[in-house]
Design an enzyme around this catalytic site. Structure first.
Site, PDB file in Angstrom:
ATOM      1  N   PRO A  90       0.816  -1.221   0.000  1.00 17.66           N
ATOM      2  CA  PRO A  90       0.000   0.000   0.000  1.00 17.66           C
ATOM      3  C   PRO A  90       0.847   1.267   0.000  1.00 17.66           C
ATOM      4  O   PRO A  90       0.386   2.323  -0.398  1.00 17.66           O
ATOM      5  CB  PRO A  90      -0.810  -0.099   1.296  1.00 17.66           C
ATOM      6  CG  PRO A  90      -0.713  -1.513   1.725  1.00 17.66           C
ATOM      7  CD  PRO A  90       0.567  -2.039   1.189  1.00 17.66           C
ATOM      8  N   ASP A 170      -4.678   1.000 -27.118  1.00 19.76           N
ATOM      9  CA  ASP A 170      -5.099   1.023 -25.719  1.00 19.76           C
ATOM     10  C   ASP A 170      -4.913   2.428 -25.154  1.00 19.76           C
ATOM     11  O   ASP A 170      -3.836   2.977 -25.215  1.00 19.76           O
ATOM     12  CB  ASP A 170      -4.257   0.024 -24.896  1.00 19.76           C
ATOM     13  CG  ASP A 170      -4.967  -1.317 -24.765  1.00 19.76           C
ATOM     14  OD1 ASP A 170      -4.430  -2.222 -24.132  1.00 19.76           O
ATOM     15  OD2 ASP A 170      -6.078  -1.416 -25.307  1.00 19.76           O
TER      16      ASP A 170
HETATM   17  C1  LIG Z   1      -3.338  -0.344   8.766  1.00 16.75           C
HETATM   18  C2  LIG Z   1      -2.881   0.284   7.499  1.00 16.75           C
HETATM   19  N1  LIG Z   1      -2.958  -0.579   6.312  1.00 16.75           N
HETATM   20  C3  LIG Z   1      -2.044  -0.024   5.299  1.00 16.75           C
HETATM   21  C4  LIG Z   1      -2.901   0.757   4.310  1.00 16.75           C
HETATM   22  C5  LIG Z   1      -2.559  -1.990   6.630  1.00 16.75           C
HETATM   23  C6  LIG Z   1      -2.587  -2.843   5.401  1.00 16.75           C
HETATM   24  C7  LIG Z   1      -3.752  -3.032   4.681  1.00 16.75           C
HETATM   25  C8  LIG Z   1      -3.752  -3.902   3.590  1.00 16.75           C
HETATM   26  C9  LIG Z   1      -2.588  -4.541   3.245  1.00 16.75           C
HETATM   27  C10 LIG Z   1      -2.595  -5.493   2.103  1.00 16.75           C
HETATM   28  N2  LIG Z   1      -2.497  -4.760   0.868  1.00 16.75           N
HETATM   29  C11 LIG Z   1      -1.469  -4.963   0.020  1.00 16.75           C
HETATM   30  O1  LIG Z   1      -0.617  -5.783   0.291  1.00 16.75           O
HETATM   31  C12 LIG Z   1      -1.371  -4.178  -1.199  1.00 16.75           C
HETATM   32  C13 LIG Z   1      -0.368  -4.490  -2.079  1.00 16.75           C
HETATM   33  S1  LIG Z   1      -0.374  -3.504  -3.418  1.00 16.75           S
HETATM   34  C14 LIG Z   1      -1.721  -2.617  -2.906  1.00 16.75           C
HETATM   35  N3  LIG Z   1      -2.285  -1.600  -3.611  1.00 16.75           N
HETATM   36  C15 LIG Z   1      -3.343  -1.010  -3.060  1.00 16.75           C
HETATM   37  N4  LIG Z   1      -3.851  -1.406  -1.879  1.00 16.75           N
HETATM   38  C16 LIG Z   1      -3.316  -2.424  -1.154  1.00 16.75           C
HETATM   39  O2  LIG Z   1      -3.842  -2.748  -0.070  1.00 16.75           O
HETATM   40  C17 LIG Z   1      -2.175  -3.099  -1.679  1.00 16.75           C
HETATM   41  C18 LIG Z   1      -1.415  -4.335   3.936  1.00 16.75           C
HETATM   42  C19 LIG Z   1      -1.423  -3.467   5.035  1.00 16.75           C
END
Ligand SMILES: CCN(CC)Cc1ccc(CNC(=O)c2csc3nc[nH]c(=O)c23)cc1
Length: 249
Positions: A90, A170
């Site tokens: 994220p 595209d």
């Molecule tokens: C508590 C804060 N969160 C961070 C935004 C914790 C969290 C949420 C979801 C995740 C899992 N998400 C991914 O691994 C991820 C990997 S790429 C991606 N792109 C957009 N949104 C995403 O959640 C992801 C990891 C940590």
């Protein structure tokens, strides 16, 4: 080119790799995809891959050791071809067309899919070259983003999309013209009491192309003006385009 994917859910990938036009890229080996489960590299009877976070807090953290062992095996299997390690996260940089072209070139890449609250920072600091995000929304893991990259890369491979030109058309591909796509219609000519645009049924190719271009310009002006500005500053808007945009006001 070859992509190795480190994921706790390899079963998510099989249906994806066997579906749609991109399966040709995977089955032909144009885009090789190998799946690796860190659990197969975890020790002990419980084969732990995650544990509680130091300092407390919700959720679990992926342990570094199983990931590092899996990565070492992948590196050996690839013959140390210098492929970059991409972590989907994220906090990563937003994946866009430029990123797809970059990571879809050369030998391919090693894709690491996070789960839980994330991965032990010591693995990231030591092994990860780039972190990538799909956007500012919360997913349950990196698998869907990894499939998004694999899909976009497969579409860029020659011969994967039916007619060669289609991936050139595209949209979002700023290297080409970066405008949003035009509306599409097919049979029947009248559906639900609504007729398809007469221009598309005219058989006049120049008129059809002009109509499609005008639709793309109008849609982009309405929804993504920044794409229009980029196309303009790249000199990709013709006088006819500017005339249409001026008419739209
Ligand atoms: C508590 C804060 N969160 C961070 C935004 C914790 C969290 C949420 C979801 C995740 C899992 N998400 C991914 O691994 C991820 C990997 S790429 C991606 N792109 C957009 N949104 C995403 O959640 C992801 C990891 C940590």
């Amino acid at each position: 080119m070859r992509f190795d994917v480190l994921t706790l859910f390899p079963e998510l990938f099989a249906p994806f790799l066997q579906a749609g036009v991109t399966r040709r890229a995977y089955e032909s080996g144009q885009v090789q995809v190998q799946l690796w489960n860190p659990r197969d590299f975890a020790e002990g009877n419980y084969r732990r891959v995650d544990d509680r976070p130091f300092g407390g807090g919700p959720g679990m953290v992926m342990m570094a050791e199983p990931l590092a062992r899996a990565l070492a095996t992948v590196r050996a299997a690839r013959g140390d071809d210098g492929a970059p390690v991409l972590l989907f996260s994220p906090i990563g940089e937003r994946l866009d067309h430029a990123g797809v072209e970059r990571w879809g070139a050369g030998p391919g890449a090693i894709l690491v899919c996070g789960r839980y609250e994330g991965i032990d920072q010591r693995f990231i600091d030591r092994f990860v070259d780039v972190q990538l995000s799909l956007g500012d929304f919360v997913l349950s893991g990196g698998e869907i983003p990894a499939m998004a990259l694999l899909d976009a890369v497969a579409r860029l491979q020659p011969g994967v999309l039916g007619d060669e030109g289609s991936h050139q058309a595209d949209s979002f591909n700023p290297a080409l013209d970066g405008l949003l796509d035009c509306p599409h219609y097919t049979r029947p000519e009248v559906w639900d009491g609504v007729a398809a645009p007469a221009e598309l049924l005219s058989g006049h190719h120049a008129q059809i192309e002009r109509w499609r271009r005008d639709q793309r310009l109008a849609l982009t002006a309405a929804r993504r003006p920044e794409l229009l500005d980029a196309a303009r500053s790249a000199g990709r808007l013709s006088r006819a385009d500017e005339a249409l945009l001026a008419k739209l006001g």
